[in-house]
Design an enzyme around this catalytic site. Sequence first.
Site, PDB file in Angstrom:
ATOM      1  N   LYS A  17       0.809  -1.212   0.000  1.00  0.00           N
ATOM      2  CA  LYS A  17       0.000   0.000   0.000  1.00  0.00           C
ATOM      3  C   LYS A  17       0.851   1.276   0.000  1.00  0.00           C
ATOM      4  O   LYS A  17       2.056   1.226   0.260  1.00  0.00           O
ATOM      5  CB  LYS A  17      -0.926  -0.016   1.214  1.00  0.00           C
ATOM      6  CG  LYS A  17      -1.988  -1.102   1.156  1.00  0.00           C
ATOM      7  CD  LYS A  17      -2.896  -1.018   2.356  1.00  0.00           C
ATOM      8  CE  LYS A  17      -4.026  -2.023   2.292  1.00  0.00           C
ATOM      9  NZ  LYS A  17      -4.920  -1.877   3.461  1.00  0.00           N
ATOM     10  N   TYR A  57     -12.449  -1.630  -4.576  1.00  0.00           N
ATOM     11  CA  TYR A  57     -13.035  -1.855  -3.255  1.00  0.00           C
ATOM     12  C   TYR A  57     -14.563  -1.724  -3.257  1.00  0.00           C
ATOM     13  O   TYR A  57     -15.166  -1.478  -2.216  1.00  0.00           O
ATOM     14  CB  TYR A  57     -12.432  -0.877  -2.236  1.00  0.00           C
ATOM     15  CG  TYR A  57     -11.017  -1.229  -1.843  1.00  0.00           C
ATOM     16  CD1 TYR A  57     -10.760  -2.312  -1.006  1.00  0.00           C
ATOM     17  CD2 TYR A  57      -9.937  -0.500  -2.315  1.00  0.00           C
ATOM     18  CE1 TYR A  57      -9.468  -2.654  -0.646  1.00  0.00           C
ATOM     19  CE2 TYR A  57      -8.634  -0.825  -1.951  1.00  0.00           C
ATOM     20  CZ  TYR A  57      -8.415  -1.903  -1.120  1.00  0.00           C
ATOM     21  OH  TYR A  57      -7.132  -2.241  -0.758  1.00  0.00           O
ATOM     22  N   PHE A  65     -15.972   3.272   6.148  1.00  0.00           N
ATOM     23  CA  PHE A  65     -14.559   3.541   5.854  1.00  0.00           C
ATOM     24  C   PHE A  65     -14.252   3.609   4.357  1.00  0.00           C
ATOM     25  O   PHE A  65     -13.109   3.846   3.967  1.00  0.00           O
ATOM     26  CB  PHE A  65     -13.657   2.487   6.511  1.00  0.00           C
ATOM     27  CG  PHE A  65     -13.945   1.074   6.078  1.00  0.00           C
ATOM     28  CD1 PHE A  65     -13.434   0.560   4.895  1.00  0.00           C
ATOM     29  CD2 PHE A  65     -14.738   0.250   6.874  1.00  0.00           C
ATOM     30  CE1 PHE A  65     -13.696  -0.752   4.491  1.00  0.00           C
ATOM     31  CE2 PHE A  65     -15.004  -1.065   6.487  1.00  0.00           C
ATOM     32  CZ  PHE A  65     -14.481  -1.554   5.285  1.00  0.00           C
ATOM     33  N   ARG A  93      -1.734 -14.377   3.833  1.00  0.00           N
ATOM     34  CA  ARG A  93      -2.482 -13.761   4.937  1.00  0.00           C
ATOM     35  C   ARG A  93      -1.755 -13.952   6.271  1.00  0.00           C
ATOM     36  O   ARG A  93      -1.746 -13.052   7.110  1.00  0.00           O
ATOM     37  CB  ARG A  93      -3.912 -14.284   4.968  1.00  0.00           C
ATOM     38  CG  ARG A  93      -4.682 -13.818   3.707  1.00  0.00           C
ATOM     39  CD  ARG A  93      -6.136 -14.108   3.746  1.00  0.00           C
ATOM     40  NE  ARG A  93      -6.839 -13.303   4.726  1.00  0.00           N
ATOM     41  CZ  ARG A  93      -7.150 -12.017   4.573  1.00  0.00           C
ATOM     42  NH1 ARG A  93      -6.800 -11.370   3.484  1.00  0.00           N
ATOM     43  NH2 ARG A  93      -7.821 -11.374   5.513  1.00  0.00           N
ATOM     44  N   THR A  99      -5.485  -7.370  10.337  1.00  0.00           N
ATOM     45  CA  THR A  99      -5.724  -6.079   9.710  1.00  0.00           C
ATOM     46  C   THR A  99      -5.229  -4.925  10.581  1.00  0.00           C
ATOM     47  O   THR A  99      -4.636  -3.974  10.091  1.00  0.00           O
ATOM     48  CB  THR A  99      -7.226  -5.901   9.406  1.00  0.00           C
ATOM     49  OG1 THR A  99      -7.654  -6.990   8.580  1.00  0.00           O
ATOM     50  CG2 THR A  99      -7.503  -4.601   8.688  1.00  0.00           C
ATOM     51  N   ARG A 110       2.282  -6.486   8.827  1.00  0.00           N
ATOM     52  CA  ARG A 110       1.461  -5.395   9.348  1.00  0.00           C
ATOM     53  C   ARG A 110       1.931  -4.959  10.733  1.00  0.00           C
ATOM     54  O   ARG A 110       1.892  -3.775  11.055  1.00  0.00           O
ATOM     55  CB  ARG A 110      -0.011  -5.789   9.351  1.00  0.00           C
ATOM     56  CG  ARG A 110      -0.593  -5.815   7.940  1.00  0.00           C
ATOM     57  CD  ARG A 110      -2.007  -6.301   7.932  1.00  0.00           C
ATOM     58  NE  ARG A 110      -2.638  -6.097   6.635  1.00  0.00           N
ATOM     59  CZ  ARG A 110      -3.736  -6.726   6.250  1.00  0.00           C
ATOM     60  NH1 ARG A 110      -4.328  -7.589   7.052  1.00  0.00           N
ATOM     61  NH2 ARG A 110      -4.245  -6.494   5.063  1.00  0.00           N
ATOM     62  N   ASN A 120      -2.015  -0.019   6.997  1.00  0.00           N
ATOM     63  CA  ASN A 120      -1.472  -1.277   7.490  1.00  0.00           C
ATOM     64  C   ASN A 120      -0.543  -1.985   6.511  1.00  0.00           C
ATOM     65  O   ASN A 120      -0.338  -3.187   6.588  1.00  0.00           O
ATOM     66  CB  ASN A 120      -2.595  -2.210   7.946  1.00  0.00           C
ATOM     67  CG  ASN A 120      -3.570  -2.539   6.843  1.00  0.00           C
ATOM     68  OD1 ASN A 120      -3.355  -2.227   5.680  1.00  0.00           O
ATOM     69  ND2 ASN A 120      -4.663  -3.196   7.201  1.00  0.00           N
ATOM     70  N   HIS A 123      -2.236  -5.476   1.507  1.00  0.00           N
ATOM     71  CA  HIS A 123      -3.579  -6.016   1.242  1.00  0.00           C
ATOM     72  C   HIS A 123      -3.396  -7.423   0.687  1.00  0.00           C
ATOM     73  O   HIS A 123      -2.411  -7.712   0.004  1.00  0.00           O
ATOM     74  CB  HIS A 123      -4.313  -5.160   0.197  1.00  0.00           C
ATOM     75  CG  HIS A 123      -5.522  -5.834  -0.370  1.00  0.00           C
ATOM     76  ND1 HIS A 123      -6.782  -5.710   0.200  1.00  0.00           N
ATOM     77  CD2 HIS A 123      -5.677  -6.674  -1.439  1.00  0.00           C
ATOM     78  CE1 HIS A 123      -7.651  -6.437  -0.504  1.00  0.00           C
ATOM     79  NE2 HIS A 123      -6.995  -7.023  -1.505  1.00  0.00           N
ATOM     80  N   GLU A 134      -9.772 -10.134  -7.914  1.00  0.00           N
ATOM     81  CA  GLU A 134      -8.792  -9.085  -7.654  1.00  0.00           C
ATOM     82  C   GLU A 134      -7.599  -9.171  -8.610  1.00  0.00           C
ATOM     83  O   GLU A 134      -7.110  -8.143  -9.082  1.00  0.00           O
ATOM     84  CB  GLU A 134      -8.318  -9.145  -6.202  1.00  0.00           C
ATOM     85  CG  GLU A 134      -9.402  -8.728  -5.237  1.00  0.00           C
ATOM     86  CD  GLU A 134      -8.963  -8.719  -3.787  1.00  0.00           C
ATOM     87  OE1 GLU A 134      -9.693  -8.133  -2.970  1.00  0.00           O
ATOM     88  OE2 GLU A 134      -7.885  -9.270  -3.457  1.00  0.00           O
TER      89      GLU A 134
END
Length: 146
Positions: A17, A57, A65, A93, A99, A110, A120, A123, A134
């Site tokens: 990110k 998203y 959010f 993950r 998260t 993260r 964070n 993704h 995605e």
Amino acid sequence: MSVGLIVSMEQTLAIIKPDAVAARRIGVIIARIEATELEVKGVRLIRLKKCEAEGFYAVHREKPFFDSLTTFMSSGPIIVLALEAPDAISRWRRLMGATDPAEADPGTLRREYGTSIDRNATHGSDAEDTAASELSYFFSAIELRQ
């Protein structure tokens, strides 16, 4: 006579990110990905327009959010990666962590590089169908073929 085990490969999307890109964490995050034996099958540096972040998203459109998330994701460059390995989704993950960086396990990306639940660092897709959708948002089938 021996019977060979067939290993099913799985692909997933990973995003580094804007916060992690700005903090110059691209190299260390990719090194951690490769150390976890996730193979990078595609990689691209891009900057999303706000409308592109909203499209990506869209599943969160009705959540409170949504606007701050899409504003953040369009605030600077991101790295999108297609990763492949057996159990790639769960492996990625686990490496990312929870998260909320404050709740993420020590040693996760993260926990180490995220500063808040909003910023964070990474993704990742949460399921096979999500990963397929995605991945196709950022990569063509030709780019990801074997």
